[in-house]
Design an enzyme around this catalytic site. Structure first.
Site, PDB file in Angstrom:
ATOM      1  CG  HIS A 263      -2.063   0.869   1.242  1.00  0.00           C
ATOM      2  ND1 HIS A 263      -2.385   1.685   0.210  1.00  0.00           N
ATOM      3  CD2 HIS A 263      -2.983   1.140   2.220  1.00  0.00           C
ATOM      4  CE1 HIS A 263      -3.440   2.425   0.539  1.00  0.00           C
ATOM      5  NE2 HIS A 263      -3.814   2.118   1.755  1.00  0.00           N
ATOM      6  CG  HIS A 302      -4.382   0.470  -8.532  1.00  0.00           C
ATOM      7  ND1 HIS A 302      -5.699   0.393  -8.149  1.00  0.00           N
ATOM      8  CD2 HIS A 302      -3.783   1.343  -7.686  1.00  0.00           C
ATOM      9  CE1 HIS A 302      -5.879   1.193  -7.105  1.00  0.00           C
ATOM     10  NE2 HIS A 302      -4.743   1.777  -6.800  1.00  0.00           N
ATOM     11  CG  ASP A 358       2.839   4.198  -4.820  1.00  0.00           C
ATOM     12  OD1 ASP A 358       2.896   5.277  -4.226  1.00  0.00           O
ATOM     13  OD2 ASP A 358       2.060   3.282  -4.535  1.00  0.00           O
TER      14      ASP A 358
HETATM   15  N1  ACO Z   1       4.624  -6.887 -11.744  1.00  0.00           N
HETATM   16  C1  ACO Z   1       4.503  -8.080 -12.366  1.00  0.00           C
HETATM   17  N2  ACO Z   1       3.371  -8.791 -12.400  1.00  0.00           N
HETATM   18  C2  ACO Z   1       2.301  -8.289 -11.762  1.00  0.00           C
HETATM   19  C3  ACO Z   1       2.344  -7.039 -11.083  1.00  0.00           C
HETATM   20  C4  ACO Z   1       3.572  -6.340 -11.097  1.00  0.00           C
HETATM   21  N3  ACO Z   1       3.675  -5.158 -10.479  1.00  0.00           N
HETATM   22  N4  ACO Z   1       1.140  -6.783 -10.538  1.00  0.00           N
HETATM   23  C5  ACO Z   1       0.362  -7.825 -10.857  1.00  0.00           C
HETATM   24  N5  ACO Z   1       1.061  -8.738 -11.593  1.00  0.00           N
HETATM   25  C6  ACO Z   1       0.547  -9.967 -12.204  1.00  0.00           C
HETATM   26  C7  ACO Z   1       0.361 -11.059 -11.162  1.00  0.00           C
HETATM   27  O1  ACO Z   1       1.513 -11.865 -11.040  1.00  0.00           O
HETATM   28  C8  ACO Z   1      -0.815 -11.804 -11.737  1.00  0.00           C
HETATM   29  O2  ACO Z   1      -0.350 -12.599 -12.806  1.00  0.00           O
HETATM   30  P1  ACO Z   1      -0.955 -14.086 -13.041  1.00  0.00           P
HETATM   31  O3  ACO Z   1      -2.404 -13.854 -13.380  1.00  0.00           O
HETATM   32  O4  ACO Z   1      -0.145 -14.650 -14.155  1.00  0.00           O
HETATM   33  O5  ACO Z   1      -0.776 -14.822 -11.750  1.00  0.00           O
HETATM   34  C9  ACO Z   1      -1.695 -10.710 -12.334  1.00  0.00           C
HETATM   35  O6  ACO Z   1      -0.772  -9.664 -12.703  1.00  0.00           O
HETATM   36  C10 ACO Z   1      -2.754 -10.170 -11.394  1.00  0.00           C
HETATM   37  O7  ACO Z   1      -2.116  -9.744 -10.193  1.00  0.00           O
HETATM   38  P2  ACO Z   1      -2.791  -9.735  -8.755  1.00  0.00           P
HETATM   39  O8  ACO Z   1      -1.726  -9.848  -7.722  1.00  0.00           O
HETATM   40  O9  ACO Z   1      -3.914 -10.737  -8.710  1.00  0.00           O
HETATM   41  O10 ACO Z   1      -3.441  -8.302  -8.716  1.00  0.00           O
HETATM   42  P3  ACO Z   1      -3.976  -7.563  -7.415  1.00  0.00           P
HETATM   43  O11 ACO Z   1      -5.114  -6.708  -7.863  1.00  0.00           O
HETATM   44  O12 ACO Z   1      -4.212  -8.501  -6.299  1.00  0.00           O
HETATM   45  O13 ACO Z   1      -2.700  -6.690  -6.989  1.00  0.00           O
HETATM   46  C11 ACO Z   1      -1.197  -4.908  -6.621  1.00  0.00           C
HETATM   47  C12 ACO Z   1      -2.604  -5.322  -7.102  1.00  0.00           C
HETATM   48  C13 ACO Z   1      -0.987  -5.392  -5.171  1.00  0.00           C
HETATM   49  C14 ACO Z   1      -1.113  -3.389  -6.614  1.00  0.00           C
HETATM   50  C15 ACO Z   1      -0.143  -5.537  -7.573  1.00  0.00           C
HETATM   51  O14 ACO Z   1      -0.346  -5.083  -8.895  1.00  0.00           O
HETATM   52  C16 ACO Z   1       1.297  -5.255  -7.120  1.00  0.00           C
HETATM   53  O15 ACO Z   1       1.823  -5.997  -6.286  1.00  0.00           O
HETATM   54  N6  ACO Z   1       1.933  -4.169  -7.664  1.00  0.00           N
HETATM   55  C17 ACO Z   1       3.255  -3.796  -7.249  1.00  0.00           C
HETATM   56  C18 ACO Z   1       3.175  -3.036  -5.924  1.00  0.00           C
HETATM   57  C19 ACO Z   1       2.567  -1.644  -6.106  1.00  0.00           C
HETATM   58  O16 ACO Z   1       2.922  -0.913  -7.018  1.00  0.00           O
HETATM   59  N7  ACO Z   1       1.643  -1.282  -5.184  1.00  0.00           N
HETATM   60  C20 ACO Z   1       1.028   0.054  -5.180  1.00  0.00           C
HETATM   61  C21 ACO Z   1      -0.422  -0.028  -5.327  1.00  0.00           C
HETATM   62  S1  ACO Z   1      -1.098   1.586  -5.430  1.00  0.00           S
HETATM   63  C22 ACO Z   1      -1.294   2.113  -3.839  1.00  0.00           C
HETATM   64  O17 ACO Z   1      -1.452   1.392  -2.887  1.00  0.00           O
HETATM   65  C23 ACO Z   1      -1.238   3.551  -3.637  1.00  0.00           C
END
Ligand code: ACO
Length: 422
Positions: A263, A302, A358
């Protein structure tokens, strides 16, 4: 025509038609036909926890509006304190309302002297400033016992003013203690962002005036972070607030949620990632590793936005203005290179992974001289407004305690076995 869904319980053939209202179906209606059958939704992927009139997000189209106003217009034309008023009151203030609002907040920026001398100075010299902030916000409740009277609108207003006003003071104090610098009192002759920058950057000057470009950038960043509907920390605020605890304690819980790397800690992770990549030549290997499941591309993806995060675009523009004053952050080239490669790559395209807020915010904060540990603290300063707006909305609409259900998968009943027989 009223849109609806029909549910049939195949065990007994009973059916019920539930209208779709504002994009959702009522769980109360569902439980009438299926009592004791729970939705299994551990991360709230498909659960709406509130009816809210504060912030609108369309993740597919990349739209963000506070009380109907597009984020782009607010970031360009408004101030953080005006936006705070808007989020909390529902409409933009008149000139008279704005003047009173700003005056009230300005005169509540000081913290109790004991809070500084005994509480904040008690932390170890290398304490993480977000750890200090979480504790300091909780400690405020002990200074304002009147805050427990959460159903009195006037008392609530007072705590809201105090929290918005004191967050920059606590944040600056957390920073100064964690880097071994003396604390400076707020300067109430300065506006909100200038006062914060003064408390953070001042050394020996009697009055510190930050560069106007940096002041404007700080204010715009506060606007962009002020609210984002039912995000994780706001959900924490609502759940804890639903116990009718005072707002300082509920805000401390929200602050703790914001401390998490998924987050509020994501921009810190972005800086660490860019530093680790080190140069543009290493980008392809890094992307390959992410696609093979070794880590994530931080600042991408996201839960709600499956399109470009509108805040990321605004932040990119702010970054260029800030770099004109501070000099370019050397990590910018790597960030731009990463973005270019990821946006053209099938892995990221098919998963709808775009830069989020971010991806660039950390680069700006770093260029302004903030250590990475301060990033979640900078996020918390304005997000307190969103937490409080949702808290008030919740108290006015729902006074039931938040209490989810579970699907029990543990052992069936069994008898206790004495230690000697195990
Ligand atoms: N890099 C690579 N792959 C990713 C990323 C990423 N940043 N984010 C998601 N994926 C992939 C996952 O591996 C998954 O792939 P799969 O279907 O082959 O297994 C798919 O995309 C879906 O990902 P989920 O984890 O199910 O998506 P979720 O909605 O749960 O997660 C999150 C959202 C936590 C923001 C995620 O995209 C992430 O970890 N991003 C990096 C951290 C980040 O930037 N967080 C800031 C969020 S904004 C905020 O809080 C202000």
């Amino acid at each position: 025509m009223v849109e609806s869904v029909t549910i049939t319980d195949n065990r007994n053939g009973q059916t019920i038609e539930i209208p779709i209202v504002d994009g959702g179906v009522s769980a109360e209606q569902w439980s009438k036909i299926l009592p004791g059958i729970w939705f299994y939704d551990p991360a709230f992927m498909t659960t709406a926890v509130a009816e809210s009139a504060i912030t609108f997000v369309d993740g597919d189209k990349g739209i963000l509006e506070y009380r109907g106003y597009p984020i782009e217009q607010l970031a360009e034309q408004s101030t953080y304190l005006e936006v705070a008023y808007l989020l909390l009151h529902g409409d933009l203030p008149t000139a008279e309302q704005a003047e009173q609002w700003v005056r009230e907040i300005t005169y509540h920026t000081f913290i109790h002297e004991n809070m500084r001398k005994r509480f904040l100075e008690g932390f170890h010299y290398d304490s993480h400033p977000m750890g200090i902030l979480v504790s300091a916000v909780a400690a405020l409740s002990t200074y304002y016992p009147d805050a427990k009277d959460i159903f009195d609108p006037e008392t609530r207003h007072k705590q809201i003013i105090r929290l918005i006003a004191k967050m920059p003071t606590l944040a600056a104090a957390a920073h100064r203690f964690s880097v071994g610098m003396p604390f400076f009192y707020p300067d109430n002759s300065l506006d909100f962002p200038s006062n914060f920058l003064s408390m953070v950057l001042k050394t020996a000057e009697s009055r510190f005036d930050a560069d106007p470009t940096l002041v404007r950038a700080m204010d715009a960043l506060f606007i962009l972070h002020a609210d984002h509907e039912q995000n994780c920390s706001t959900a924490a605020m609502r759940v804890v607030g639903s116990t009718h605890v005072d707002p300082y304690s509920a805000c401390a819980a929200a602050c703790a949620a914001l401390y998490g790397p998924l987050h509020g800690g994501a921009n810190e992770a972005v800086i660490r990632m860019l530093t680790e990549i080190g140069s543009r030549e290493n980008i392809p290997a890094f992307i390959r590793a992410v696609k093979e499941g070794h880590g994530r591309l931080q600042g991408f993806g996201h839960r709600v936005y499956k399109n470009y995060d509108p805040r990321a675009k605004i932040i990119q523009d702010i970054a260029y203005k800030v770099f004109e004053v501070t000099g370019k952050n050397p990590l910018l080239d790597i960030a731009l290179g990463l973005e270019e490669v990821a946006l053209a790559d099938e892995y990221f395209i098919s998963r709808k992974l775009y830069p989020n807020i971010d991806f660039y915010s950390g680069l700006i904060y770093q260029a302004m001289g903030f250590p990475v540990e301060m990033f979640p603290v900078l996020f918390a300063i304005p997000r307190v407004t969103g937490w409080l707006a949702h808290w008030v909305e919740m108290l006015e609409h729902n006074t039931k305690i938040a209490r989810p259900r579970q699907l029990f998968v543990g052992s069936p009943r069994r008898d206790y076995v004495p230690m000697s027989s195990r």
